[in-house]
Motif scaffolding. Structure first.
Motif, PDB file in Angstrom:
ATOM      1  N   GLY A 292      43.291  31.475  38.677  1.00 12.04           N
ATOM      2  CA  GLY A 292      44.335  31.921  38.780  1.00 12.04           C
ATOM      3  C   GLY A 292      45.795  31.438  38.626  1.00 12.04           C
ATOM      4  O   GLY A 292      46.811  31.061  38.026  1.00 12.04           O
TER       5      GLY A 292
ATOM      6  N   LEU B  82      48.064  38.422  36.430  1.00 10.29           N
ATOM      7  CA  LEU B  82      46.788  38.086  36.009  1.00 10.29           C
ATOM      8  C   LEU B  82      46.537  37.203  37.079  1.00 10.29           C
ATOM      9  O   LEU B  82      45.465  38.215  38.101  1.00 10.29           O
ATOM     10  CB  LEU B  82      46.208  37.179  34.989  1.00 10.29           C
ATOM     11  CG  LEU B  82      46.288  37.905  33.793  1.00 10.29           C
ATOM     12  CD1 LEU B  82      45.807  37.651  32.148  1.00 10.29           C
ATOM     13  CD2 LEU B  82      45.161  39.841  33.424  1.00 10.29           C
ATOM     14  N   SER B  83      47.155  36.302  37.447  1.00 16.27           N
ATOM     15  CA  SER B  83      46.895  35.541  38.402  1.00 16.27           C
ATOM     16  C   SER B  83      46.766  36.033  39.896  1.00 16.27           C
ATOM     17  O   SER B  83      46.175  35.646  40.684  1.00 16.27           O
ATOM     18  CB  SER B  83      47.827  34.511  39.002  1.00 16.27           C
ATOM     19  OG  SER B  83      49.009  34.389  39.400  1.00 16.27           O
TER      20      SER B  83
ATOM     21  N   THR C 146      45.056  29.876  35.348  1.00 15.62           N
ATOM     22  CA  THR C 146      45.590  30.991  34.266  1.00 15.62           C
ATOM     23  C   THR C 146      47.357  30.922  33.468  1.00 15.62           C
ATOM     24  O   THR C 146      47.727  31.378  32.856  1.00 15.62           O
ATOM     25  CB  THR C 146      45.727  32.167  34.375  1.00 15.62           C
ATOM     26  OG1 THR C 146      44.116  32.362  34.469  1.00 15.62           O
ATOM     27  CG2 THR C 146      45.953  33.319  33.574  1.00 15.62           C
TER      28      THR C 146
ATOM     29  N   ALA D 283      50.864  36.262  32.612  1.00 14.69           N
ATOM     30  CA  ALA D 283      49.576  35.618  33.792  1.00 14.69           C
ATOM     31  C   ALA D 283      49.825  35.463  34.938  1.00 14.69           C
ATOM     32  O   ALA D 283      49.324  35.669  35.288  1.00 14.69           O
ATOM     33  CB  ALA D 283      50.078  34.174  32.767  1.00 14.69           C
TER      34      ALA D 283
ATOM     35  N   VAL E  29      35.676  38.951  34.621  1.00 16.07           N
ATOM     36  CA  VAL E  29      37.104  38.760  34.591  1.00 16.07           C
ATOM     37  C   VAL E  29      37.371  38.542  36.265  1.00 16.07           C
ATOM     38  O   VAL E  29      37.318  38.743  36.652  1.00 16.07           O
ATOM     39  CB  VAL E  29      38.412  39.574  34.311  1.00 16.07           C
ATOM     40  CG1 VAL E  29      39.258  38.794  33.919  1.00 16.07           C
ATOM     41  CG2 VAL E  29      37.805  40.012  32.747  1.00 16.07           C
ATOM     42  N   SER E  30      36.737  36.995  36.146  1.00 12.79           N
ATOM     43  CA  SER E  30      36.630  36.824  37.582  1.00 12.79           C
ATOM     44  C   SER E  30      36.292  35.115  37.112  1.00 12.79           C
ATOM     45  O   SER E  30      35.394  34.721  36.531  1.00 12.79           O
ATOM     46  CB  SER E  30      35.783  37.797  38.257  1.00 12.79           C
ATOM     47  OG  SER E  30      34.232  37.284  38.170  1.00 12.79           O
ATOM     48  N   GLY E  31      37.184  34.557  38.223  1.00 13.08           N
ATOM     49  CA  GLY E  31      36.788  32.871  38.188  1.00 13.08           C
ATOM     50  C   GLY E  31      37.426  32.478  36.710  1.00 13.08           C
ATOM     51  O   GLY E  31      38.547  32.528  36.251  1.00 13.08           O
TER      52      GLY E  31
ATOM     53  N   SER F  48      45.658  38.938  41.137  1.00 11.46           N
ATOM     54  CA  SER F  48      43.853  40.158  40.598  1.00 11.46           C
ATOM     55  C   SER F  48      42.747  38.820  40.845  1.00 11.46           C
ATOM     56  O   SER F  48      42.182  38.738  40.870  1.00 11.46           O
ATOM     57  CB  SER F  48      43.992  40.545  39.004  1.00 11.46           C
ATOM     58  OG  SER F  48      43.399  39.651  38.451  1.00 11.46           O
ATOM     59  N   GLU F  49      43.401  37.051  41.100  1.00 12.31           N
ATOM     60  CA  GLU F  49      42.194  36.391  41.213  1.00 12.31           C
ATOM     61  C   GLU F  49      43.263  35.264  41.821  1.00 12.31           C
ATOM     62  O   GLU F  49      43.324  34.178  41.474  1.00 12.31           O
ATOM     63  CB  GLU F  49      42.250  36.351  39.642  1.00 12.31           C
ATOM     64  CG  GLU F  49      41.096  34.586  39.646  1.00 12.31           C
ATOM     65  CD  GLU F  49      39.535  35.315  39.792  1.00 12.31           C
ATOM     66  OE1 GLU F  49      39.298  36.375  39.561  1.00 12.31           O
ATOM     67  OE2 GLU F  49      39.272  34.461  40.423  1.00 12.31           O
TER      68      GLU F  49
ATOM     69  N   TRP G 143      42.704  35.946  29.387  1.00 13.38           N
ATOM     70  CA  TRP G 143      44.069  35.616  28.690  1.00 13.38           C
ATOM     71  C   TRP G 143      43.850  34.604  27.802  1.00 13.38           C
ATOM     72  O   TRP G 143      44.735  34.962  26.874  1.00 13.38           O
ATOM     73  CB  TRP G 143      44.384  34.240  29.913  1.00 13.38           C
ATOM     74  CG  TRP G 143      45.520  34.120  29.573  1.00 13.38           C
ATOM     75  CD1 TRP G 143      46.091  32.868  29.238  1.00 13.38           C
ATOM     76  CD2 TRP G 143      47.541  34.226  29.646  1.00 13.38           C
ATOM     77  NE1 TRP G 143      47.436  32.050  29.008  1.00 13.38           N
ATOM     78  CE2 TRP G 143      48.105  33.410  29.219  1.00 13.38           C
ATOM     79  CE3 TRP G 143      47.770  36.047  29.642  1.00 13.38           C
ATOM     80  CZ2 TRP G 143      49.059  33.399  28.869  1.00 13.38           C
ATOM     81  CZ3 TRP G 143      48.641  35.986  29.957  1.00 13.38           C
ATOM     82  CH2 TRP G 143      49.881  35.157  29.148  1.00 13.38           C
TER      83      TRP G 143
ATOM     84  N   LEU H 183      38.500  35.044  33.525  1.00 11.01           N
ATOM     85  CA  LEU H 183      40.269  35.566  33.641  1.00 11.01           C
ATOM     86  C   LEU H 183      40.432  34.070  32.699  1.00 11.01           C
ATOM     87  O   LEU H 183      41.667  34.599  32.101  1.00 11.01           O
ATOM     88  CB  LEU H 183      41.265  34.667  35.119  1.00 11.01           C
ATOM     89  CG  LEU H 183      42.375  35.479  35.580  1.00 11.01           C
ATOM     90  CD1 LEU H 183      42.453  37.167  35.617  1.00 11.01           C
ATOM     91  CD2 LEU H 183      43.476  35.115  36.656  1.00 11.01           C
ATOM     92  N   LEU H 184      40.482  32.861  33.012  1.00  8.72           N
ATOM     93  CA  LEU H 184      41.415  32.505  32.281  1.00  8.72           C
ATOM     94  C   LEU H 184      40.865  32.333  30.745  1.00  8.72           C
ATOM     95  O   LEU H 184      41.547  32.308  29.468  1.00  8.72           O
ATOM     96  CB  LEU H 184      41.200  30.787  32.493  1.00  8.72           C
ATOM     97  CG  LEU H 184      41.879  29.345  31.349  1.00  8.72           C
ATOM     98  CD1 LEU H 184      42.852  29.757  31.086  1.00  8.72           C
ATOM     99  CD2 LEU H 184      41.161  28.501  31.475  1.00  8.72           C
TER     100      LEU H 184
ATOM    101  N   ARG I  74      32.012  42.363  36.785  1.00  8.15           N
ATOM    102  CA  ARG I  74      33.460  41.738  36.343  1.00  8.15           C
ATOM    103  C   ARG I  74      32.812  40.395  35.856  1.00  8.15           C
ATOM    104  O   ARG I  74      32.105  39.991  36.239  1.00  8.15           O
ATOM    105  CB  ARG I  74      33.863  41.828  37.920  1.00  8.15           C
ATOM    106  CG  ARG I  74      34.544  43.273  37.892  1.00  8.15           C
ATOM    107  CD  ARG I  74      35.423  42.371  39.267  1.00  8.15           C
ATOM    108  NE  ARG I  74      36.224  41.456  38.462  1.00  8.15           N
ATOM    109  CZ  ARG I  74      37.458  41.030  39.151  1.00  8.15           C
ATOM    110  NH1 ARG I  74      38.452  41.999  39.863  1.00  8.15           N
ATOM    111  NH2 ARG I  74      38.359  39.881  39.123  1.00  8.15           N
TER     112      ARG I  74
END
Lengths: 122, 152
Positions: free
Chosen positions: A95, A86-87, A98, A83, B30-32, A89-90, B39, B35-36, B28
């Motif tokens: 992020g 991943l954060s 997540t 996680a 996978v943004s904002g 990248s955001e 995940w 992403l969650l 994309r």
């Protein structure tokens, strides 16, 4: 030893989740301090992984079987670092959300690990 | 093929581009909040795949139906996660379709486990609408479809 670690990690994971959730509420991405927190939690989980493997090697057997126990140990070890990556990248509050979700997942895994190991003591 | 073809043309042709440093090759997913979503899909994929691999390889004969269903769920989750990560218009449509299939699966299997519990000697990821997984299996496809509704 293992039970103490499991409880400690569960508590630490929930604290990390609250911390990152707070950052998300304030519209902030994960920052250096958060990554240090993730590092601490990850170290604890690494210790748990090592202790768990040592206990298996010594011949102790978890209630629900060694394979499931090991799979959960490895999954718990991977949750927060994944996680965190991943954060990176955001760089928005998402992020942080997540990472908070990752920490909650870790806490759930710890509850399961507690059940899987079962027998008190050790 | 016959429907409108939204290939990613030159940058900016589709009007306002929200995030400028998008991955090469277009939109994309996978943004904002995405992403969650990715995940959570990743987590549930790992959970379902490892569970079904373990169950099918060690004790398949004990409860063939639930284990097969879990295996199918794992495949759907894999595909959705992969599509979300890959991004682009076709992946968005495919993922959306799979979210709908997933929701249907959760509802059917959830109802089935309530009506005919004797058919399920062991649980699947979708038993009781995913209660053993904090209802994430039923919440995810709905949020997924909402997220994938808009073209990005």
């Amino acid at each position: 030893m293992l039970d103490a670690l499991t409880v400690a990690i569960g508590a630490a994971a929930l604290a990390l989740a609250a911390w990152c959730g707070f950052a998300a509420l304030r519209n902030q991405p994960t920052k250096d301090w958060h990554f240090i927190g993730m590092g601490v939690v990850t170290l604890l989980v690494l210790a748990q992984l090592v202790v768990g493997i040592v206990m298996l090697a010594r011949g102790q057997r978890p209630d629900e079987g060694s394979v499931i126990f090991l799979a959960y140990l490895v999954g718990a070890f991977a949750a927060v670092p994944a996680a965190g990556l991943l954060s990176l990248s955001e760089r928005t509050k998402w992020g942080s959300v997540t990472v908070a979700a990752g920490a909650v997942v870790l806490a759930v895994l710890e509850v399961r690990l507690y059940d899987i190991w079962g027998t008190p003591g050790a | 093929m016959p429907d409108t073809d939204h290939t990613p043309a030159a940058a900016g042709s589709a009007g306002a581009a929200p995030d400028a440093p998008a991955a090469p090759g277009g939109r994309r997913l996978v943004s904002g909040p995405g992403l969650l979503l990715v995940w959570l899909y990743g987590v549930i994929t790992v959970g379902a795949v490892s569970r079904s691999v373990y169950q099918i390889s060690t004790e398949f004969d004990r409860a063939p139906l639930p284990y097969t269903l879990t295996g199918a769920a794992a495949l759907v989750y894999c595909f959705i996660t992969y599509s979300l990560v890959r991004g682009g218009e076709r992946a968005r449509r495919a993922a959306r379709l799979c979210c709908a299939a997933e929701l249907a699966g959760v509802l059917v299997v959830g109802t089935w486990t309530l009506l005919r519990p004797e058919a399920f000697p062991d649980a699947t990821v979708w038993s009781q609408f995913g209660m053993g997984y904090l209802f994430i299996p039923v919440i995810l496809p709905i949020t997924g479809m909402l997220w994938l509704r808009v073209r990005r």
